[in-house]
Design a protein around this motif. Structure first.
Motif, short mmCIF file in Angstrom:
data_model
loop_
_atom_site.label_atom_id
_atom_site.label_comp_id
_atom_site.label_asym_id
_atom_site.label_seq_id
_atom_site.Cartn_x
_atom_site.Cartn_y
_atom_site.Cartn_z
N SER A 159 -3.95 -0.41 -1.03
CA SER A 159 -3.48 0.17 0.47
C SER A 159 -3.88 1.55 0.50
O SER A 159 -3.92 2.32 -0.50
N ARG A 160 -4.17 2.14 1.65
CA ARG A 160 -4.34 3.41 1.96
C ARG A 160 -3.75 3.83 3.41
O ARG A 160 -4.19 3.25 4.28
N GLU A 162 -2.08 3.42 6.61
CA GLU A 162 -1.48 2.14 7.30
C GLU A 162 -2.07 0.95 7.18
O GLU A 162 -2.01 0.05 7.86
N ARG A 163 -3.25 0.99 6.32
CA ARG A 163 -3.99 0.04 6.18
C ARG A 163 -4.02 -0.71 4.80
O ARG A 163 -3.78 0.08 3.80
N THR A 164 -3.85 -2.13 4.78
CA THR A 164 -3.87 -2.60 3.32
C THR A 164 -4.56 -3.89 3.49
O THR A 164 -4.98 -4.43 4.39
N THR A 188 -5.71 5.97 -2.05
CA THR A 188 -5.30 4.49 -2.33
C THR A 188 -4.33 4.30 -3.46
O THR A 188 -4.05 4.91 -4.04
N VAL A 191 -1.30 -2.16 -4.88
CA VAL A 191 -0.06 -2.81 -4.43
C VAL A 191 0.29 -4.03 -5.39
O VAL A 191 1.37 -4.29 -5.52
N ALA A 271 3.79 -2.78 1.80
CA ALA A 271 2.82 -2.05 2.69
C ALA A 271 2.78 -2.91 3.89
O ALA A 271 3.49 -3.94 4.10
N LEU A 273 0.16 -5.16 5.91
CA LEU A 273 -0.98 -5.97 5.72
C LEU A 273 -2.13 -5.93 7.12
O LEU A 273 -1.51 -6.54 7.85
N LEU A 362 -10.74 0.95 4.67
CA LEU A 362 -9.48 1.72 4.42
C LEU A 362 -9.72 3.10 4.87
O LEU A 362 -8.82 3.84 4.69
#
Length: 366
Positions: A159-160, A162-164, A188, A191, A271, A273, A362
């Motif tokens: 994850s980074r 708001e993005r996973t 990053t 997860v 997170a 996804l 990411l």
């Protein structure tokens, strides 16, 4: 004796009395708090070190796991082999269904477990096989959320912001290697390595990893400069002498301590996804590595790589247990993955090329 009940097992093991002299461990993952009690301080010390990033001060637990080192049942149990998933060979688990609980025994190690609505107990040579205790603790986290409607995926995830990005594929297909390469990107977070919980939400699905550190094979270690120090110089030379085929298929698991290798604060289990890769590439392919969006509802072959059986420990909310021939529900996975961009990775196995795709998703640079 006649068929035992869970109370017969409890009376024989006496978990509350045996675990009363040592301070318990409390873990928090998502909304669940797991209390771990044991009759062995060395076992507790090892579990505390392993779960360090998830340990919290004592709070009211959601559930309790008792770990009884060196104990076994004083009566015989009728065991039945648990059928393994397609592609897996050899005997691994045996189960015995009691009127109100299930006993599970690991064939190779002799570790045993009681799973019921009220009791979760690991017993046997716990100190000798801490990884099986760790797996049992994580199973309780998986069970808790699956009972609430989350689905369990066979996937790694990084994850980074708001993005996973979750990564699924056949066992040994490179999901751990890919995930660990992406961990080199600034910002990053790790997860999960092999089990990911997912549920539908808006605008993106919720994802939750478990506190299980990566267990990786030598090929993953050898091809990542940060990880090579996990192996002695002599072992590195031995592995470098192997063919690509031999190295790819070598099963020799090593625990990777994420905090030690990547630094503190690099683990985040909860997170949102946004993307899901399914590795469908091949060492025999001649075309370049390619990543393209697919409609997962039209690709049951790719969905099958994502879905994961809850296994012999799973007890449904109504108290019934999962069986080795219980069918998974594709519809539940399709619902959970709504709003997630699913992409198929095909062509040659090229981790550097795939890393560049991951950078774009990411939004980061190494």
């Amino acid at each position: 004796m006649s068929e035992p009940s869970s109370q017969d097992v409890i009376d024989a093991l006496q978990p509350q009395d045996r675990c009363s002299t040592h301070s318990p461990i409390h873990l928090k993952v998502g909304s669940v708090i797991v209390e771990i009690r044991s009759n062995s301080e060395p076992v507790l010390a090892e579990l505390r070190q392993y779960f360090l990033h998830a340990v919290i001060p004592g709070e009211e637990p959601t559930l309790t796991v008792h770990v009884l080192d060196g104990l076994d049942l004083p009566f015989d149990v009728a065991w039945s082999d648990w059928a393994r998933e397609p592609g897996k060979t050899g005997r691994k688990d045996a189960v015995s269904d009691l009127p109100d609980a299930r006993l599970v025994r690991k064939i190779r190690t002799g570790m045993a477990f009681l799973q019921s609505t009220d009791w979760k107990i690991a017993f046997g040579p716990c100190k000798a096989y801490p990884n099986q205790v760790i797996n049992f603790v994580n199973t309780q986290i998986l069970n808790h959320f699956q009972q609430l409607g989350w689905v369990g995926c066979h996937a790694a995830a990084v994850s980074r912001g708001e993005r996973t990005l979750a990564i699924a594929g056949l066992s040994g297909g490179g999901k751990s290697t890919t995930m660990l390469k992406l961990m080199e990107l600034d910002g990053t977070h790790y997860v999960t390595n092999d089990r990911l919980l997912v549920r539908s939400n808006t605008p993106h699905s919720d994802a939750l990893g478990i506190p299980k550190l990566p267990r990786i094979n030598p090929g993953t270690i050898l091809h990542n400069p940060r990880l090579r120090g996990m192996l002695s110089a002599a072992r590195q030379r031995e592995l470098e002498a192997l063919s690509d085929e031999e190295l790819w298929t070598l099963e020799e698991k090593n625990d990777l301590m994420v905090g030690e290798l990547f630094g503190p604060g690099r683990i985040r289990h909860a997170a949102s996804l946004t993307h899901f890769w399914v590795l469908n590439w091949s060492r025999e392919a001649t075309e370049p590595t390619n990543v393209r969006e697919v409609k997962i509802e039209d690709r049951p072959d790719l969905l099958a790589a994502i879905m994961k059986s809850p296994g012999p420990f799973y007890q449904r909310p109504n108290g019934s247990f999962w069986q080795d021939d219980s069918p998974l529900e594709p519809e539940a996975y399709l619902e959970a993955l709504k709003g997630v961009e699913v992409q198929e990775v095909s062509g040659q196995i090229d981790f550097d090329a795939l890393f560049r795709y991951g950078e774009k998703i990411l939004g980061a640079r190494a």
